[in-house]
Design an enzyme around this catalytic site. Sequence first.
Site, PDB file in Angstrom:
ATOM      1  N   LEU A   7       0.998  -1.096   0.035  1.00 20.43           N
ATOM      2  CA  LEU A   7      -0.152   0.013  -0.211  1.00 20.43           C
ATOM      3  C   LEU A   7       0.941   1.124  -0.045  1.00 20.43           C
ATOM      4  CD1 LEU A   7      -2.937  -0.867   2.542  1.00 20.43           C
ATOM      5  CD2 LEU A   7      -2.566  -1.609   0.190  1.00 20.43           C
ATOM      6  N   GLY A  64      -1.168   6.570  -0.092  1.00 21.88           N
ATOM      7  CA  GLY A  64      -1.222   7.745   0.893  1.00 21.88           C
ATOM      8  C   GLY A  64      -0.475   9.195   0.361  1.00 21.88           C
ATOM      9  N   ARG A  92       2.639  14.743   6.253  1.00 20.87           N
ATOM     10  CA  ARG A  92       3.605  15.332   7.073  1.00 20.87           C
ATOM     11  C   ARG A  92       4.940  15.480   6.942  1.00 20.87           C
ATOM     12  NH1 ARG A  92       1.516  11.631  12.006  1.00 20.87           N
ATOM     13  NH2 ARG A  92       0.614  10.443  10.062  1.00 20.87           N
ATOM     14  N   GLN A 104      -5.279   3.613  -6.793  1.00 26.81           N
ATOM     15  CA  GLN A 104      -6.487   3.914  -5.925  1.00 26.81           C
ATOM     16  C   GLN A 104      -6.706   5.406  -6.022  1.00 26.81           C
ATOM     17  OE1 GLN A 104      -5.747   4.032  -1.811  1.00 26.81           O
ATOM     18  NE2 GLN A 104      -7.807   3.123  -1.188  1.00 26.81           N
ATOM     19  N   LYS A 121      41.362   8.945 -13.368  1.00 28.16           N
ATOM     20  CA  LYS A 121      40.196   8.838 -14.041  1.00 28.16           C
ATOM     21  C   LYS A 121      40.402   7.621 -15.027  1.00 28.16           C
ATOM     22  CE  LYS A 121      38.581   9.583 -17.782  1.00 28.16           C
ATOM     23  NZ  LYS A 121      38.226  10.079 -19.161  1.00 28.16           N
ATOM     24  N   TYR A 177      46.644  15.382 -12.330  1.00 30.78           N
ATOM     25  CA  TYR A 177      45.463  14.918 -13.136  1.00 30.78           C
ATOM     26  C   TYR A 177      46.323  13.627 -13.905  1.00 30.78           C
ATOM     27  CZ  TYR A 177      41.486  13.802 -15.981  1.00 30.78           C
ATOM     28  OH  TYR A 177      40.613  13.058 -16.715  1.00 30.78           O
ATOM     29  N   ASN A 190      44.356  15.069 -21.930  1.00 28.80           N
ATOM     30  CA  ASN A 190      43.645  13.824 -22.567  1.00 28.80           C
ATOM     31  C   ASN A 190      42.596  14.344 -23.473  1.00 28.80           C
ATOM     32  OD1 ASN A 190      42.157  14.735 -20.276  1.00 28.80           O
ATOM     33  ND2 ASN A 190      41.191  12.445 -20.171  1.00 28.80           N
ATOM     34  N   SER A 229      58.454  17.505 -12.606  1.00 24.78           N
ATOM     35  CA  SER A 229      57.221  18.344 -11.768  1.00 24.78           C
ATOM     36  C   SER A 229      56.532  19.354 -13.161  1.00 24.78           C
ATOM     37  CB  SER A 229      57.507  19.030 -10.593  1.00 24.78           C
ATOM     38  OG  SER A 229      57.974  18.149  -9.729  1.00 24.78           O
ATOM     39  N   ARG A 231      60.359  22.645 -23.211  1.00 24.88           N
ATOM     40  CA  ARG A 231      60.184  24.095 -22.621  1.00 24.88           C
ATOM     41  C   ARG A 231      61.101  25.044 -23.297  1.00 24.88           C
ATOM     42  NH1 ARG A 231      64.423  23.870 -18.127  1.00 24.88           N
ATOM     43  NH2 ARG A 231      63.666  21.619 -17.169  1.00 24.88           N
TER      44      ARG A 231
HETATM   45  C1  UD1 Z   1      -3.198   1.613   9.879  1.00 26.24           C
HETATM   46  C2  UD1 Z   1      -4.128   0.324  10.531  1.00 26.24           C
HETATM   47  C3  UD1 Z   1      -3.718   0.478  12.118  1.00 26.24           C
HETATM   48  C4  UD1 Z   1      -2.240   0.286  12.216  1.00 26.24           C
HETATM   49  C5  UD1 Z   1      -1.389   1.253  11.466  1.00 26.24           C
HETATM   50  C6  UD1 Z   1       0.040   1.116  11.547  1.00 26.24           C
HETATM   51  C7  UD1 Z   1      -6.122   0.404   9.448  1.00 26.24           C
HETATM   52  C8  UD1 Z   1      -7.523   0.844   9.188  1.00 26.24           C
HETATM   53  N1  UD1 Z   1      -5.304   0.669  10.258  1.00 26.24           N
HETATM   54  O1  UD1 Z   1      -3.712   2.521  10.475  1.00 26.24           O
HETATM   55  O2  UD1 Z   1      -4.462  -0.674  12.583  1.00 26.24           O
HETATM   56  O3  UD1 Z   1      -1.925   0.265  13.703  1.00 26.24           O
HETATM   57  O4  UD1 Z   1      -1.885   1.271  10.224  1.00 26.24           O
HETATM   58  O5  UD1 Z   1       0.760   1.998  11.009  1.00 26.24           O
HETATM   59  O6  UD1 Z   1      -5.385  -0.314   8.695  1.00 26.24           O
HETATM   60  N2  UD1 Z   1      -3.114   3.562   2.213  1.00 26.24           N
HETATM   61  C9  UD1 Z   1      -3.731   3.459   1.218  1.00 26.24           C
HETATM   62  N3  UD1 Z   1      -4.816   3.975   0.673  1.00 26.24           N
HETATM   63  C10 UD1 Z   1      -5.591   4.373   1.691  1.00 26.24           C
HETATM   64  C11 UD1 Z   1      -5.310   4.435   3.229  1.00 26.24           C
HETATM   65  C12 UD1 Z   1      -3.878   4.187   3.564  1.00 26.24           C
HETATM   66  O7  UD1 Z   1      -2.736   3.141   0.396  1.00 26.24           O
HETATM   67  O8  UD1 Z   1      -6.799   4.598   1.254  1.00 26.24           O
HETATM   68  C13 UD1 Z   1      -1.711   3.436   3.027  1.00 26.24           C
HETATM   69  C14 UD1 Z   1      -1.066   4.688   3.455  1.00 26.24           C
HETATM   70  O9  UD1 Z   1      -0.311   5.205   2.159  1.00 26.24           O
HETATM   71  C15 UD1 Z   1      -0.105   4.141   4.252  1.00 26.24           C
HETATM   72  C16 UD1 Z   1      -0.816   2.848   4.745  1.00 26.24           C
HETATM   73  O10 UD1 Z   1      -1.839   2.425   3.767  1.00 26.24           O
HETATM   74  O11 UD1 Z   1       1.180   3.380   3.772  1.00 26.24           O
HETATM   75  C17 UD1 Z   1      -1.484   2.992   6.074  1.00 26.24           C
HETATM   76  O12 UD1 Z   1      -2.353   4.188   6.073  1.00 26.24           O
HETATM   77  P1  UD1 Z   1      -2.527   5.047   7.360  1.00 26.24           P
HETATM   78  O13 UD1 Z   1      -3.812   5.906   6.868  1.00 26.24           O
HETATM   79  O14 UD1 Z   1      -1.499   5.543   7.513  1.00 26.24           O
HETATM   80  O15 UD1 Z   1      -2.925   3.781   8.394  1.00 26.24           O
HETATM   81  P2  UD1 Z   1      -3.170   4.157   9.859  1.00 26.24           P
HETATM   82  O16 UD1 Z   1      -4.351   4.888  10.093  1.00 26.24           O
HETATM   83  O17 UD1 Z   1      -2.099   4.727  10.306  1.00 26.24           O
END
Ligand code: UD1
Length: 448
Positions: free
Chosen positions: A8, A11, A15, A73, A348, A363, A383, A402, A437
């Site tokens: 996954l 996101g 931050r 997604q 080099k 060099y 070179n 030198s 020279r």
């Molecule tokens: C999630 C878990 C939580 C766990 C935590 C660990 C769920 C509901 N919760 O929470 O239990 O303790 O991770 O870090 O699964 N992502 C997607 N698509 C989405 C949502 C998220 O690709 O629609 C990806 C994000 O980019 C990330 C990962 O999934 O890499 C986790 O998503 P995040 O929103 O950080 O989950 P948490 O709320 O932290």
Amino acid sequence: MAIDIVILAAGQGTRMRSNKPKVLHSIAGKPMVQHVLDQANLLEGAKVHLVVGHSAEQVREALEGQAINFVVQSEQLGTGHAVAQALPDLATDSKVLILYGDVPLTPVDLFEDLLNSVSDTQMSLLTVNLENPMGYGRIVRDNGVVKAIVEQKDASADQLLIQEINTGIMAVSQQHLSEWLPKLSSNNAQGEYYLTDIIAMAADQGIEIKTAQPQFEQQVQGVNNRQQQAELERWNQNQLAEKLMIEGASLADPSRIDIRGSLSVGKDCFIDINTVFEGDVTLADGVEIGPNCIITNSVIGAGTKVEANSVIDGASIAENCAIGPFARIRPASELKAGAKVGNFVETKKSVIGVGAKINHLTYIGDANIGSKVNVGAGTITCNYDGVNKFKTEIGDGAFIGSNSSLVAPVSIGANAVIGAGSTITKDVEADALSVGRGKQITKSGWKK
Ligand code: UD1
Ligand code: CA
């Protein structure tokens, strides 16, 4: 059973405050998602699916050429929704491992543990006990048996006290996923489709939920901001430093080394502070590296000493050489045994022969330097004529005075001597003295 890996990475990573997608930020010089991919690819025959959303194009471009099925997604509706996007691409009857692109340091043996506990009657979770479980999904057990995961925002006061948390990493059969994912609802505190809700479904069906734990909590830590990235970076570097010391290297300060690639060491190597190793670097027995060096994709032979502030890239260096301080050894440089390349010397695409000395301010490019050659301070191999590169050959035992310019293509014979300050444009035969020279003219008593 086939293995499908769903990573996954859709996101936003707000931050990080970055124009670059979070999963492309690096640990040890390598994008976080690449760490995940590299471990995943150690699982033989596994197919990798990467769920992308935010900055999908940038992620896809950065990972071009790798065997990855990108799944888009377009709206981030939760982790359950994210996995569901990959569902149509999974093999029926495969074991599915779910990973996060921003959790870079999980070793493949934990993936194997989880996959070993997937069947028609089993699934598995990677959990960890945290001193401060704030923010994470909690593992709810009844008499030790896993019953559910509750997210922080949905947890009761009692559940908030649970210290065993969900790392997010789990393994489950495709059959079960395709049965459970369509049943997820977003009726919860965050209005998201939680992947974690499948745990309660599994428990209700009498599926056994096995758990595995990492050796170190950093192995399951996700990165949400740059402070966490820096913490994980240093933890990882400390692990790498420990390993080097176990293998027999001494480090002046294990907290001041950076390995961005793979470094292998022989016995009794010494590495002073603030050295950066990039790509594949091998140090044979007894190699000493001074402070502030940068060493990239190079092999360094036994007993060689590299002094402070030297930069070595793509070089092959034999035993008992002396390099630096302040030397720059560029790609395709080959130093033979006992060669010396001193301060402010750049090489080099050149071979430096056995015991040859190039001690100062020089060099050497596209050159073939024989054994026992002495290259005086300020020597330049010219070179490049602005269009093409040419070779300089210097025979065994030659002495280059030198401040000489050797205008390539040119060859200096064995044991020849070049007078200081010469510009050499024509070949010099073996055993000859060549001086090229203007003659010094001195006029006594001369006034302006
Ligand atoms: C999630 C878990 C939580 C766990 C935590 C660990 C769920 C509901 N919760 O929470 O239990 O303790 O991770 O870090 O699964 N992502 C997607 N698509 C989405 C949502 C998220 O690709 O629609 C990806 C994000 O980019 C990330 C990962 O999934 O890499 C986790 O998503 P995040 O929103 O950080 O989950 P948490 O709320 O932290
Ligand atoms: Ca998270």
